[in-house]
Design an enzyme around this catalytic site. Structure first.
Site, PDB file in Angstrom:
ATOM      1  N   SER A  28      57.059  18.002   0.283  1.00 18.82           N
ATOM      2  CA  SER A  28      57.373  19.333   2.048  1.00 18.82           C
ATOM      3  C   SER A  28      56.457  17.527   2.531  1.00 18.82           C
ATOM      4  O   SER A  28      56.229  16.318   1.850  1.00 18.82           O
ATOM      5  CB  SER A  28      55.558  19.606   1.903  1.00 18.82           C
ATOM      6  OG  SER A  28      56.239  19.668   3.486  1.00 18.82           O
ATOM      7  N   TYR A  60      46.718  21.390   3.707  1.00 17.07           N
ATOM      8  CA  TYR A  60      48.088  21.846   3.049  1.00 17.07           C
ATOM      9  C   TYR A  60      48.582  20.142   3.169  1.00 17.07           C
ATOM     10  O   TYR A  60      49.046  20.617   2.006  1.00 17.07           O
ATOM     11  CB  TYR A  60      49.011  22.297   4.016  1.00 17.07           C
ATOM     12  CG  TYR A  60      50.369  22.752   3.673  1.00 17.07           C
ATOM     13  CD1 TYR A  60      50.551  22.828   2.342  1.00 17.07           C
ATOM     14  CD2 TYR A  60      51.638  21.989   4.576  1.00 17.07           C
ATOM     15  CE1 TYR A  60      52.113  23.862   2.033  1.00 17.07           C
ATOM     16  CE2 TYR A  60      52.858  22.237   4.103  1.00 17.07           C
ATOM     17  CZ  TYR A  60      52.481  23.081   2.924  1.00 17.07           C
ATOM     18  OH  TYR A  60      54.204  23.329   1.754  1.00 17.07           O
TER      19      TYR A  60
HETATM   20  O1  NJP Z   1      57.837  30.181  -0.084  1.00 19.46           O
HETATM   21  P1  NJP Z   1      57.786  31.532  -0.150  1.00 19.46           P
HETATM   22  P2  NJP Z   1      58.916  28.841  -0.109  1.00 19.46           P
HETATM   23  N1  NJP Z   1      51.271  31.734  -9.434  1.00 19.46           N
HETATM   24  O2  NJP Z   1      56.159  31.976   0.233  1.00 19.46           O
HETATM   25  C1  NJP Z   1      55.241  31.420  -5.039  1.00 19.46           C
HETATM   26  C2  NJP Z   1      56.637  24.358   0.020  1.00 19.46           C
HETATM   27  N2  NJP Z   1      57.919  24.321   1.576  1.00 19.46           N
HETATM   28  O3  NJP Z   1      59.917  29.229  -0.451  1.00 19.46           O
HETATM   29  O4  NJP Z   1      53.354  35.109  -6.518  1.00 19.46           O
HETATM   30  C3  NJP Z   1      53.032  31.700  -9.347  1.00 19.46           C
HETATM   31  O5  NJP Z   1      58.787  32.404   0.379  1.00 19.46           O
HETATM   32  C4  NJP Z   1      54.726  32.757  -4.470  1.00 19.46           C
HETATM   33  O6  NJP Z   1      55.345  34.573  -6.050  1.00 19.46           O
HETATM   34  P3  NJP Z   1      54.516  35.031  -5.962  1.00 19.46           P
HETATM   35  C5  NJP Z   1      56.163  25.295  -0.285  1.00 19.46           C
HETATM   36  O7  NJP Z   1      54.890  24.340   0.163  1.00 19.46           O
HETATM   37  C6  NJP Z   1      58.312  24.873   2.030  1.00 19.46           C
HETATM   38  O8  NJP Z   1      59.252  28.129   1.154  1.00 19.46           O
HETATM   39  O9  NJP Z   1      55.270  36.576  -6.197  1.00 19.46           O
HETATM   40  N3  NJP Z   1      53.890  32.191  -8.826  1.00 19.46           N
HETATM   41  C7  NJP Z   1      56.655  32.633  -4.064  1.00 19.46           C
HETATM   42  O10 NJP Z   1      57.502  32.986  -4.973  1.00 19.46           O
HETATM   43  C8  NJP Z   1      56.286  26.082  -1.547  1.00 19.46           C
HETATM   44  O11 NJP Z   1      55.577  25.009  -2.884  1.00 19.46           O
HETATM   45  C9  NJP Z   1      58.669  25.463   3.330  1.00 19.46           C
HETATM   46  O12 NJP Z   1      53.650  35.918  -4.637  1.00 19.46           O
HETATM   47  C10 NJP Z   1      53.761  32.164  -6.890  1.00 19.46           C
HETATM   48  C11 NJP Z   1      55.951  31.453  -3.291  1.00 19.46           C
HETATM   49  O13 NJP Z   1      55.613  30.758  -4.481  1.00 19.46           O
HETATM   50  C12 NJP Z   1      57.882  25.571  -1.966  1.00 19.46           C
HETATM   51  O14 NJP Z   1      58.470  24.968  -0.969  1.00 19.46           O
HETATM   52  C13 NJP Z   1      58.102  23.840   4.365  1.00 19.46           C
HETATM   53  C14 NJP Z   1      51.695  31.708  -6.937  1.00 19.46           C
HETATM   54  C15 NJP Z   1      56.825  30.262  -2.395  1.00 19.46           C
HETATM   55  O15 NJP Z   1      57.565  31.317  -1.489  1.00 19.46           O
HETATM   56  C16 NJP Z   1      59.025  27.201  -1.878  1.00 19.46           C
HETATM   57  O16 NJP Z   1      57.712  27.977  -0.828  1.00 19.46           O
HETATM   58  C17 NJP Z   1      57.045  22.770   3.151  1.00 19.46           C
HETATM   59  C18 NJP Z   1      50.864  31.617  -7.352  1.00 19.46           C
HETATM   60  N4  NJP Z   1      50.095  31.735  -8.508  1.00 19.46           N
HETATM   61  C19 NJP Z   1      57.574  22.854   1.641  1.00 19.46           C
HETATM   62  N5  NJP Z   1      51.683  31.087  -5.688  1.00 19.46           N
HETATM   63  C20 NJP Z   1      59.109  26.036   4.218  1.00 19.46           C
HETATM   64  N6  NJP Z   1      59.365  27.191   3.861  1.00 19.46           N
HETATM   65  O17 NJP Z   1      58.810  26.062   5.906  1.00 19.46           O
HETATM   66  C21 NJP Z   1      53.064  31.860  -5.499  1.00 19.46           C
HETATM   67  O18 NJP Z   1      56.806  21.222   3.859  1.00 19.46           O
HETATM   68  N7  NJP Z   1      53.556  31.988  -6.098  1.00 19.46           N
END
Ligand code: NJP
Length: 237
Positions: free
Chosen positions: A130, A143
């Protein structure tokens, strides 16, 4: 042989878009997350494999990794934020969630897949950190500290893997329109809109395109760190 890419957190947002992009570029994509129903729909669409994965759970990671014969690309994408609060009012459960998911999740997956990535002869690890991995902002220490730590883990590997056929790319996005802010504020869309007011965010496909570009470079080209911001966002990732 068709190269295999593993995308963690592929049930929404950046992970889902990246799975689509890598599949379109000729990879067999293995998608992992906890919401398996979503993964199965996606895997069917892109001709990939859906596997349940909780990156905070040692046994889940071990089971996920054990069924993969070959891995060329690992996208450490699973992660996110919970809450926004001053350090004085820090919620330890929120902090634990962020550290377990972003930091230890990346550690578990990277450690478990490293032998396979090396065996592939041309491995690639992409970690989605990020802009928060390079800054601090008020109320964001949970975060930002987790993303700093995830970045440190990823960057340390460069020296440790010198001489091995593995490339490492850190992608540090600013605001991207995904489920991220809903997760951060427990589904409170008004709060999410308030925090990101005035920013025209990136979309998940913007990041997926960049990952596709990174993965398609020749094996001697290692793109180190890519910071991607919406034009109007200076800080506050
Ligand atoms: O968010 P979201 P993003 N085990 O919530 C999964 C970074 N980022 O695509 O398990 C396995 O749509 C969750 O899947 P589920 C951010 O920090 C973003 O934006 O089914 N998976 C979902 O597929 C992150 O590292 C922004 O709930 C787990 C996914 O993670 C990355 O981008 C800004 C899990 C999250 O998808 C992708 O996030 C920034 C687990 N324990 C950095 N827990 C932004 N969007 O603004 C969660 O600076 N997931």
């Amino acid at each position: 042989t068709i190269p295999t890419a593993v995308v963690t957190g592929a049930s929404s947002g950046i992970g889902e878009a990246t799975a689509r992009k890598l599949a379109a570029d000729g990879y067999h994509v293995v998608v992992g997350a906890r919401r398996v129903d979503r993964l199965e729909t996606l895997a069917e669409e892109i001709g990939g494999t859906a596997l349940a994965l909780d990156v905070t759970d040692d046994d889940s990671v071990a089971a996920f990794v054990s069924v993969l014969p070959r891995v060329d690309v690992l996208i450490n994408n699973a992660g996110g934020a919970k809450g926004l609060a001053p350090v004085a009012d820090a919620d330890l459960d929120d902090w634990r969630w962020m550290w377990e998911t972003n930091v230890l999740g990346t550690l578990r997956m990277t450690r478990a897949l490293l032998p396979k990535l090396i065996d592939s002869g041309n491995g690639l690890i992409v970690s989605i950190t990020s802009i928060a991995a390079f800054e601090t902002y008020d109320n964001g220490a949970g975060y930002t500290s987790a993303k700093h730590a995830q970045g440190v883990l990823h960057r340390t590997l460069r020296g440790e893997l010198l001489g091995q056929p593995v490339r490492l790319t850190e992608i540090a996005p600013g605001a991207v329109e995904t489920e991220f802010s809903l997760v951060r504020f427990d589904g409170d869309a008004d709060r999410a809109a308030e925090v990101y007011q005035g920013i025209d965010p990136l979309v998940a496909a913007d990041i997926a395109e960049i990952i596709g570009f990174v993965a398609s470079r020749p094996s001697h080209v290692d793109l180190d760190t890519i910071v991607v911001r919406p034009r109007d966002q200076a800080s506050g990732g």
